[in-house]
Design a protein around this motif. Structure first.
Motif, PDB file in Angstrom:
ATOM      1  N   SER A 199      71.780  51.973 -20.107  1.00 56.79           N
ATOM      2  CA  SER A 199      71.820  53.400 -20.421  1.00 56.79           C
ATOM      3  C   SER A 199      73.221  53.867 -20.775  1.00 56.79           C
ATOM      4  N   ASP A 204      70.985  52.405 -26.963  1.00 55.43           N
ATOM      5  CA  ASP A 204      70.512  51.301 -26.124  1.00 55.43           C
ATOM      6  C   ASP A 204      68.990  51.281 -26.012  1.00 55.43           C
ATOM      7  N   SER A 205      68.339  52.397 -26.283  1.00 59.13           N
ATOM      8  CA  SER A 205      66.882  52.456 -26.221  1.00 59.13           C
ATOM      9  C   SER A 205      66.238  52.225 -27.580  1.00 59.13           C
ATOM     10  N   LYS A 221      60.689  52.203 -24.329  1.00 52.16           N
ATOM     11  CA  LYS A 221      60.711  53.044 -23.131  1.00 52.16           C
ATOM     12  C   LYS A 221      60.231  52.209 -21.956  1.00 52.16           C
ATOM     13  N   THR A 225      65.710  51.895 -16.008  1.00 49.92           N
ATOM     14  CA  THR A 225      66.881  51.786 -16.860  1.00 49.92           C
ATOM     15  C   THR A 225      68.088  51.556 -15.968  1.00 49.92           C
ATOM     16  N   ASN A 227      72.360  49.995 -16.025  1.00 52.02           N
ATOM     17  CA  ASN A 227      73.468  49.528 -16.864  1.00 52.02           C
ATOM     18  C   ASN A 227      74.221  48.352 -16.247  1.00 52.02           C
TER      19      ASN A 227
END
Length: 302
Positions: A199, A204-205, A221, A225, A227
């Motif tokens: 994230s 990134d998505s 999705k 999430t 990092n």
């Protein structure tokens, strides 16, 4: 022979380097065994001689001015040249020593660099290592870093560097998850799955896949999430969903069958892959502690 008018200021130049590396006048004074006022006067004398401010003083920290960045590099060169002369003259033992500050992205640092630090410390008992692991661009001057690892196909100009190897990201999942949720055969089918991503920024998505001349961007999705690559790998192993991690972290699980690659016939591209570069300032005199670490880690990783 004409005398350089700045030669009497060599002490002030050395103090300037100490202040920059210590991050404050008071800490530099403590390390030098003198008073902060004496350190401040030395910097003022150097700035007066150069007719330019070198440090921008704030209530919280010191920052180098534009001229200060260049002055710092040249003053470092001066000190390293003195050390080189001392080595030749036999005035000190030719052995790496001092504090070595290195930086690396978290996953790379934890899994590929950190495992070798204990051996390096044992081999070079006069070197202390300060290792910073963080996923952000590092400024070697501002952050007082001797050597930085970065993952990029476009290393910043103005630094010395050595390319080590390439890091790729892989999309994978457990056999259990794929049996339960189905195996995607086209990137677009990822929208039907719970995907684990990081994230750091909105891109990134959006995962990018290519095959031949065809390129697809998929907005994924999922319920989790995070990092941190190790946390994503752990979540993938716990059947939370399909995730992406550096391939070197997943190799053991892929080899054992604990994880399976997903969409293997598509090329997966992210901002977190590329060549691993080892970067250090472009000074003429590379400190022995830096040279020793460069040689040591290259022997371990290449």
């Amino acid at each position: 022979m004409r005398t350089n008018p700045l030669l009497p200021l060599m002490y002030e130049m050395a103090v300037f380097v100490q202040v920059v590396e210590a991050g404050s006048f008071s800490e530099a004074a403590r390390q030098l065994g003198t008073a902060p006022s004496a350190v401040s006067r030395a910097i003022s004398r150097l700035e007066a001689a150069l007719h330019t401010p070198l440090l921008q003083r704030t209530t919280r920290k010191l920052r180098l001015s534009e001229a200060g960045v260049e002055a710092y590099r040249h003053c470092q060169d001066m000190l390293r040249a003195i050390e080189a002369v001392a080595d030749v003259a036999g005035e000190k033992q030719i052995e790496p020593s001092g504090k070595l500050r290195i930086s690396a992205p978290r996953a790379l640092g934890r899994h590929l660099i950190h495992p070798h630090i204990a051996e390096f410390l044992a081999k070079y008992p006069q070197v202390d290592v300060v290792f910073s692991m963080e996923d952000r661009p590092v400024d070697l001057i501002e952050d007082h870093v001797d050597l930085a690892f970065c993952i990029t196909d476009d290393p910043p100009p103005g630094l010395k560097g050595r390319k080590l190897f390439r890091i790729e990201q892989i999309v994978c999942a457990t056999p259990e998850y794929l049996q339960r949720a189905g195996t995607p055969h086209n990137p677009k089918q990822l929208t039907e799955h719970s995907c684990i991503t990081l994230s750091e920024n909105p891109i990134d998505s959006r995962w990018k896949f290519s095959k031949g001349s065809r390129t697809l961007h998929v907005d994924i999705k999922g319920r989790y999430t995070v990092n941190h690559a190790a946390a994503r790998l752990d979540a993938i192993k716990q059947h939370v969903g399909i995730g992406c991690v550096p391939k070197f972290m997943a190799e053991e699980a892929l080899a054992s069958g604990e994880l399976l690659p997903v969409l293997q016939d598509w090329q997966f591209t992210t901002n977190y892959q590329g060549d691993v570069w080892m970067l250090y300032p472009p000074t003429r005199y590379v400190p022995l502690k830096v040279k020793s670490f460069v040689d040591f880690i290259c022997e371990k990783l290449i």
